[in-house]
Design a protein around this motif. Structure first.
Motif, mmCIF file in Angstrom:
data_model
loop_
_atom_site.group_PDB
_atom_site.id
_atom_site.type_symbol
_atom_site.label_atom_id
_atom_site.label_comp_id
_atom_site.label_asym_id
_atom_site.label_seq_id
_atom_site.Cartn_x
_atom_site.Cartn_y
_atom_site.Cartn_z
ATOM 1 N N MET A 76 0.819 -1.198 0.000
ATOM 2 C CA MET A 76 0.000 0.000 0.000
ATOM 3 C C MET A 76 0.861 1.260 0.000
ATOM 4 O O MET A 76 0.462 2.263 -0.578
ATOM 5 C CB MET A 76 -0.907 -0.061 1.231
ATOM 6 N N SER A 77 2.032 1.181 0.624
ATOM 7 C CA SER A 77 2.899 2.355 0.654
ATOM 8 C C SER A 77 3.470 2.650 -0.734
ATOM 9 O O SER A 77 3.760 3.804 -1.052
ATOM 10 C CB SER A 77 4.025 2.170 1.677
ATOM 11 N N ALA A 78 3.624 1.602 -1.561
ATOM 12 C CA ALA A 78 4.101 1.817 -2.932
ATOM 13 C C ALA A 78 3.060 2.590 -3.740
ATOM 14 O O ALA A 78 3.409 3.402 -4.601
ATOM 15 C CB ALA A 78 4.403 0.487 -3.593
ATOM 16 N N LEU A 79 1.804 2.348 -3.460
ATOM 17 C CA LEU A 79 0.730 3.064 -4.149
ATOM 18 C C LEU A 79 0.769 4.547 -3.811
ATOM 19 O O LEU A 79 0.625 5.397 -4.692
ATOM 20 C CB LEU A 79 -0.624 2.464 -3.772
ATOM 21 N N TYR A 80 0.970 4.859 -2.554
ATOM 22 C CA TYR A 80 1.078 6.259 -2.144
ATOM 23 C C TYR A 80 2.281 6.927 -2.795
ATOM 24 O O TYR A 80 2.213 8.077 -3.227
ATOM 25 C CB TYR A 80 1.177 6.381 -0.625
ATOM 26 N N LEU A 81 3.375 6.197 -2.862
ATOM 27 C CA LEU A 81 4.583 6.729 -3.499
ATOM 28 C C LEU A 81 4.348 7.011 -4.981
ATOM 29 O O LEU A 81 4.754 8.052 -5.503
ATOM 30 C CB LEU A 81 5.743 5.754 -3.325
ATOM 31 N N LEU A 82 3.660 6.110 -5.667
ATOM 32 C CA LEU A 82 3.371 6.306 -7.086
ATOM 33 C C LEU A 82 2.403 7.462 -7.317
ATOM 34 O O LEU A 82 2.531 8.201 -8.298
ATOM 35 C CB LEU A 82 2.805 5.023 -7.693
ATOM 36 N N ILE A 96 2.077 10.147 -5.399
ATOM 37 C CA ILE A 96 2.844 11.375 -5.161
ATOM 38 C C ILE A 96 3.783 11.662 -6.332
ATOM 39 O O ILE A 96 3.897 12.805 -6.785
ATOM 40 C CB ILE A 96 3.612 11.270 -3.827
ATOM 41 N N ALA A 97 4.420 10.624 -6.856
ATOM 42 C CA ALA A 97 5.325 10.814 -7.991
ATOM 43 C C ALA A 97 4.562 11.275 -9.231
ATOM 44 O O ALA A 97 5.022 12.172 -9.962
ATOM 45 C CB ALA A 97 6.066 9.515 -8.286
ATOM 46 N N SER A 98 3.400 10.699 -9.484
ATOM 47 C CA SER A 98 2.631 11.095 -10.671
ATOM 48 C C SER A 98 2.099 12.522 -10.533
ATOM 49 O O SER A 98 2.056 13.272 -11.510
ATOM 50 C CB SER A 98 1.496 10.116 -10.931
ATOM 51 N N LEU A 99 1.683 12.899 -9.328
ATOM 52 C CA LEU A 99 1.228 14.276 -9.119
ATOM 53 C C LEU A 99 2.372 15.267 -9.279
ATOM 54 O O LEU A 99 2.186 16.354 -9.833
ATOM 55 C CB LEU A 99 0.588 14.427 -7.746
ATOM 56 N N THR A 100 3.561 14.893 -8.845
ATOM 57 C CA THR A 100 4.728 15.755 -9.008
ATOM 58 C C THR A 100 5.065 15.956 -10.484
ATOM 59 O O THR A 100 5.317 17.079 -10.927
ATOM 60 C CB THR A 100 5.936 15.157 -8.264
ATOM 61 N N VAL A 101 5.042 14.885 -11.247
ATOM 62 C CA VAL A 101 5.321 14.980 -12.683
ATOM 63 C C VAL A 101 4.232 15.794 -13.383
ATOM 64 O O VAL A 101 4.532 16.642 -14.235
ATOM 65 C CB VAL A 101 5.449 13.570 -13.303
ATOM 66 N N ALA A 102 2.971 15.566 -13.032
ATOM 67 C CA ALA A 102 1.866 16.302 -13.652
ATOM 68 C C ALA A 102 1.957 17.785 -13.335
ATOM 69 O O ALA A 102 1.759 18.631 -14.223
ATOM 70 C CB ALA A 102 0.528 15.734 -13.180
#
Length: 52
Positions: free
Chosen positions: A1-7, A9-15
């Motif tokens: 589940m923590s990997a999902l949160y990391l992904l 956050i990463a996608s929002l940062t890129v967007a």
């Protein structure tokens, strides 16, 4: 589940990075004239009074 949160956050940062780059380019005027470059090759660049 923590990997999902990391992904997420990463996608929002890129967007947000892409959105910031787009807003920056619009404010700098990179999208002001999108018609003239496509027809510039068709326009005649000869002077008004040709030397003949």
């Amino acid at each position: 589940m923590s990997a999902l949160y990391l992904l997420i956050i990463a996608s929002l940062t890129v967007a947000l990075g892409f959105l910031g780059a787009f807003i920056w380019s619009v404010r700098k005027g990179h999208f002001d004239d999108d018609y003239t470059p496509s027809v510039r090759i068709l326009l005649d660049d000869s002077p008004d009074d040709p030397q003949s």
